[in-house]
Enzyme design. Structure first.
Site, PDB file in Angstrom:
ATOM      1  N   GLU A   1      26.434  -1.815 -28.571  1.00  0.00           N
ATOM      2  CA  GLU A   1      27.021  -1.469 -27.268  1.00  0.00           C
ATOM      3  C   GLU A   1      25.998  -1.559 -26.140  1.00  0.00           C
ATOM      4  O   GLU A   1      24.993  -0.838 -26.156  1.00  0.00           O
ATOM      5  CB  GLU A   1      27.617  -0.052 -27.330  1.00  0.00           C
ATOM      6  CG  GLU A   1      28.429   0.280 -26.100  1.00  0.00           C
ATOM      7  CD  GLU A   1      29.149   1.626 -26.192  1.00  0.00           C
ATOM      8  OE1 GLU A   1      29.428   2.107 -27.311  1.00  0.00           O
ATOM      9  OE2 GLU A   1      29.436   2.181 -25.114  1.00  0.00           O
TER      10      GLU A   1
ATOM     11  N   LYS B   1      31.795  11.353 -27.941  1.00  0.00           N
ATOM     12  CA  LYS B   1      31.540   9.951 -28.298  1.00  0.00           C
ATOM     13  C   LYS B   1      30.252   9.488 -27.618  1.00  0.00           C
ATOM     14  O   LYS B   1      29.434   8.779 -28.206  1.00  0.00           O
ATOM     15  CB  LYS B   1      32.729   9.074 -27.879  1.00  0.00           C
ATOM     16  CG  LYS B   1      32.728   7.673 -28.491  1.00  0.00           C
ATOM     17  CD  LYS B   1      31.970   6.654 -27.674  1.00  0.00           C
ATOM     18  CE  LYS B   1      32.014   5.268 -28.303  1.00  0.00           C
ATOM     19  NZ  LYS B   1      31.262   4.268 -27.539  1.00  0.00           N
TER      20      LYS B   1
ATOM     21  N   ASP C   1      23.005   8.385 -43.167  1.00  0.00           N
ATOM     22  CA  ASP C   1      24.455   8.233 -43.366  1.00  0.00           C
ATOM     23  C   ASP C   1      25.179   8.694 -42.096  1.00  0.00           C
ATOM     24  O   ASP C   1      25.413   9.884 -41.897  1.00  0.00           O
ATOM     25  CB  ASP C   1      24.861   9.072 -44.584  1.00  0.00           C
ATOM     26  CG  ASP C   1      26.338   8.910 -44.938  1.00  0.00           C
ATOM     27  OD1 ASP C   1      27.129   8.511 -44.055  1.00  0.00           O
ATOM     28  OD2 ASP C   1      26.692   9.192 -46.088  1.00  0.00           O
TER      29      ASP C   1
ATOM     30  N   HIS D   1      27.831   0.529 -15.938  1.00  0.00           N
ATOM     31  CA  HIS D   1      28.226  -0.071 -17.198  1.00  0.00           C
ATOM     32  C   HIS D   1      28.422  -1.567 -17.053  1.00  0.00           C
ATOM     33  O   HIS D   1      27.960  -2.342 -17.862  1.00  0.00           O
ATOM     34  CB  HIS D   1      29.563   0.550 -17.614  1.00  0.00           C
ATOM     35  CG  HIS D   1      29.556   1.063 -18.997  1.00  0.00           C
ATOM     36  ND1 HIS D   1      30.264   0.479 -19.993  1.00  0.00           N
ATOM     37  CD2 HIS D   1      28.912   2.116 -19.548  1.00  0.00           C
ATOM     38  CE1 HIS D   1      30.058   1.147 -21.107  1.00  0.00           C
ATOM     39  NE2 HIS D   1      29.243   2.156 -20.861  1.00  0.00           N
TER      40      HIS D   1
END
Ligand code: NDP
Length: 413
Positions: A73, A254, A270, A367
């Site tokens: 990302e 998130k 993990d 962004h």
């Protein structure tokens, strides 16, 4: 349907793929094989690569870190570095972690849960001994089962929780082995009075909690005091919304996990375990909430993140993956505890940068600048052409595929 794909030779598997998918022989011929990775998973085809970058300017508990991050990302690494720089100027992150893990033996068909709870508590020492005997090497390393807790789940069900110090390992396999033994022993001892159903690690690792804090003089987020006050207030409000609305909290979290996952992947940890633990912990009050909070106190922006981080410096793929080992060299962390403290700081830095953008210029402006490169590549630009095309793309009224194609054509002609 295909029977026995896993038993086929590699050439037979490739042939099967050629016959049943859209892959061409040329494409199949180009798949490289990493012989170590081939042993790690089933039906191995090839390696899948993701970009890795370095987030800089992290200061955690007075030590400076360069942090390897693996993510596809755009803007994640820039945001982490940006948040870290602000906090660094404010003295850095204070981070602390505990690293116990929990396994559970889930039992049902109990007639008298209170009586059984009392009896199980009476044999706590024996349960710990059974657990430790199942994995003596972790005891030799200074770890082992430490305590138990019996929880009444209602519906004639109990959970016997066993808390284990797995030292430098994440401990899923260690704990699963211990729980098998404990479960079998409980079934034997309490035969006829309960049914042992499940014996396994819990991923709600709230005994492996990392707490990260930072206090930022607000003029570090904007040199103009009035603007800084306004921005700090908006950041605090944005974090408040994540406490009162689960829709907002999911996006807030998130953003935190954008950073945390990227370091978890880079260090061979993990990340599914981290994700499930983080989300379960966020919902532990009965409502899903933001994992971090920001408040303004005396012209300081004070952030706190609490998140379970059951990470490891050994075990799983960590010891065998060469790139992971190199990433540990970049990070220069000595223990799993230190790793958790750095990873938590990355989460809070990421969160700060996201909220600062959201409360300030809006997330999209910053962004899209970083998305521009991906947009050009996705529309056919060669990597070496991208730099010469960026400013032209920014000057387009809209940044979309059509604009990217127009710019590519302009530059090439
Ligand atoms: P491993 O099975 O790889 O075990 C780690 C081993 O490392 C230990 O048993 C220990 O063996 C050895 N070791 C060497 N040095 C140390 C040290 N300093 N401290 C502790 N152990 C040390 O991994 P884990 O048991 O940690 O399990 C993690 C793996 O399990 C991950 O790959 C995870 O993805 C996977 N997993 C996760 C599940 C989940 O999250 N629900 C479920 C099942 C698997 P010894 O002492 O004998 O040398």
């Amino acid at each position: 349907m295909v029977d026995g794909y896993h038993k086929m030779s590699r050439s037979a598997q490739l042939e099967w793929l050629r016959d049943h998918t859209q892959l061409t022989t040329d494409e199949l011929d180009q798949f490289g094989v990493d012989y170590i990775h081939q042993q790690m998973i089933e039906n191995y085809l090839t390696d899948f690569s993701l970009p890795e970058g370095i987030a800089v300017n992290f200061k955690v508990n007075q030590k400076e870190y360069a942090v390897p991050m693996v993510t596809e990302e755009p803007s994640v690494i820039a945001a982490a570095s940006n948040g870290a720089k602000i906090v660094n100027l404010a003295g850095g992150f204070q981070s602390e972690s505990q690293l116990l893990k929990m396994g559970q033996v889930l039992v049902s068909e109990i007639v008298d849960p209170e009586q059984l709870t009392a009896e199980l508590n009476q044999v706590a020492d024996q349960i710990l001994e059974i657990a430790n005997n199942a994995h003596p090497s972790i005891v030799k390393r200074g770890g082992g089962a430490r305590s138990i807790r019996v929880r009444n789940l209602g519906h004639q069900c109990l959970s016997i929780d066993v808390f284990v110090d797995t030292q430098e390992a994440m401990g899923a396999n260690i704990i699963n082995t211990m729980m098998e033994s404990v479960g079998n022993w409980i079934q034997e001892q309490f035969s006829g009075r309960l049914e042992v159903d499940l014996k396994i690690l819990s991923n709600l690792a709230d005994c492996a909690l990392t707490t990260v804090k930072c206090d930022i003089p607000i003029q570090l987020i904007n040199s103009d005091l009035e603007r800084a006050r306004d921005l700090a207030k908006r950041i605090a409000k944005a974090s408040y919304f994540a406490q009162i609305d689960s829709y907002r909290a999911a996006t807030h979290n998130k953003g935190i996990l954008n950073g945390i996952d990227a370091v978890a992947i880079a260090t061979g940890n993990d990340w599914r375990a981290i994700q499930s633990g983080a989300h379960a912990f966020a919902a532990q009050s009965g409502m899903y909430k933001g994992l971090s909070t920001w408040k303004v106190v005396d012209d300081k922006l004070c952030g706190v993140l609490k998140i379970p981080l059951p990470v490891a410096s050994v075990g799983g793929s960590i010891t065998i993956n060469k790139q992971v080992q190199q990433n540990f060299k970049i990070l220069k962390v000595n223990t799993a505890k230190e790793l958790a403290e750095v990873i938590g700081s990355v989460g809070l830095a990421q969160n700060l940068a996201a909220l600062k953008a959201l409360a300030g210029e809006g997330i999209q402006q910053g962004h899209m600048k970083l998305q521009a490169k991906s947009l050009l590549i996705a529309n056919g630009a060669m990597p070496e052409e991208v730099d010469s095309m960026l400013s032209l793309l920014f000057n387009q009224p809209k940044m979309n595929a059509q604009a990217a194609q127009k710019v590519i054509e302009e530059v090439r002609n």
